[in-house]
Design a protein around this motif. Structure first.
Motif, PDB file in Angstrom:
ATOM      1  N   GLU A 106      -5.804  -2.042  -1.698  1.00 26.29           N
ATOM      2  CA  GLU A 106      -4.814  -0.974  -1.798  1.00 26.29           C
ATOM      3  C   GLU A 106      -5.361   0.307  -1.199  1.00 26.29           C
ATOM      4  OE1 GLU A 106      -3.965   0.258  -5.775  1.00 26.29           O
ATOM      5  OE2 GLU A 106      -6.050   0.079  -6.436  1.00 26.29           O
TER       6      GLU A 106
ATOM      7  N   ASP B 212      -3.543   2.758   4.918  1.00 28.82           N
ATOM      8  CA  ASP B 212      -2.491   1.787   4.582  1.00 28.82           C
ATOM      9  C   ASP B 212      -2.591   0.559   5.469  1.00 28.82           C
ATOM     10  OD1 ASP B 212      -0.990   3.190   2.474  1.00 28.82           O
ATOM     11  OD2 ASP B 212      -0.579   4.654   4.030  1.00 28.82           O
TER      12      ASP B 212
ATOM     13  N   ASN C  25      -5.032  -7.538   2.770  1.00 31.94           N
ATOM     14  CA  ASN C  25      -4.131  -8.370   1.960  1.00 31.94           C
ATOM     15  C   ASN C  25      -3.618  -9.565   2.756  1.00 31.94           C
ATOM     16  OD1 ASN C  25      -4.052  -7.095  -0.642  1.00 31.94           O
ATOM     17  ND2 ASN C  25      -2.889  -5.413   0.261  1.00 31.94           N
TER      18      ASN C  25
END
Length: 298
Positions: free
Chosen positions: A211, A252, A259
């Motif tokens: 994150e 980001d 991910n």
């Protein structure tokens, strides 16, 4: 021939345990400073960090030893015809009958009694020091109205009547704890960062989630700074945080890529902080992460 009579004074002094412990602690800090100054391999290219951290440790350690040894030497020796006062590392001063002209009480509970002559020779002692009564008896016999007036005034003060060894021990432990915590934080963290930069290691960790985050060192008063980072959850290395080379514009994207490619990745980490994470049972700061390479494509 008869043997010469040797006067044996009564020595008024505080406990030696605490200043002895501080002396040992200060000597340990000096040893750490010497080791830091003589270990360039710890710092790599960070020579300036080596110079100022080793210098700070040497100064703090030497000052601690100086104050502790001075406390060990501080005493008042009571002879029948005189007092011999030693304060810190200064020379011993001889005080004769009738020379003391000023007295005062200080300290928490007014337990500290100080006295001085017109020539500023004197002593400072605590009423809970060993053999303090012998000093009081000498003052009763060998001083004038100034001591009598002080005793009358002292009798009107709120005075601590009994020692509080538990409170004193807890206070000492608290001070030592703060002292050590300060050294571990400053300059300890700077030494750790320099060691990490000079001893990078590559470790394989399995990424399970990532994150975009903001790492903040701000206090409740708004003092400090914040920077962009990526928090990475792994199944075998715990949570890792990467801030090196990460900006608010790309954090980001880095998190999305991690991910997407969950699984084994090679992390370049600081060897010292990662070793602490793996081998210390207590919670320690996150290891320094310098880069992450994807293994899933290999």
């Amino acid at each position: 021939m008869g043997e010469a009579h040797v006067e044996r004074p009564v020595t008024v002094r505080g406990s030696r345990f605490t200043p002895s412990a501080w002396t040992a602690l200060g000597a340990g800090v000096v040893a750490a400073g010497l080791w830091t100054a003589c270990s360039p391999e710890v710092f790599g290219a960070a020579r300036f960090t080596q110079v100022w951290t080793s210098g700070l440790l040497l100064v703090v350690g030497a000052l601690t030893v100086y104050l502790a040894v001075g406390t060990l030497r501080t005493r008042v020796e009571v002879f029948p015809d005189r007092l011999e006062s030693t304060r810190g590392l200064r020379r011993t001063q001889v005080i004769g009958p009738g020379e003391l002209v000023t007295f005062r009480a200080s300290g928490k509970g007014n337990t500290v009694i100080s006295a001085a002559t017109a020539r500023r020779r004197g002593f400072s002692t605590n009423r809970f020091h060993h053999h303090h009564d012998a000093l009081v008896d000498w003052l009763d016999r060998n001083t004038g109205e100034e001591w009598t007036a002080f005793r009358e005034f002292f009798g009107k003060l709120t005075v601590q009547q009994h020692r509080a060894p538990l409170r004193e021990s807890l206070s000492t432990l608290l001070i030592v704890g703060v002292f050590l915590a300060t050294l571990l934080t400053f300059p300890g963290l700077f030494i750790g960062n320099a060691y990490d930069a000079a001893h990078r290691e590559q470790v394989t960790c399995t990424v399970t989630a990532a994150e975009a985050i903001t790492v903040s060192s701000r206090s409740t008063r708004g003092i400090g700074s914040s920077r962009a980072g990526v928090g990475v959850e792994t199944s075998d290395c715990g949570r890792l945080t990467m801030t090196r080379g990460v900006t608010s514009d790309d954090r980001d994207g880095i998190a999305r890529e991690l991910n997407r490619t969950k699984g084994p990745h090679v992390f370049t980490v600081g060897g010292g902080s990662f070793w602490l994470r793996k081998n210390t049972p207590i919670t320690v700061p996150s290891p320094t992460v310098y880069s992450i390479d994807d293994l899933s494509a290999r």
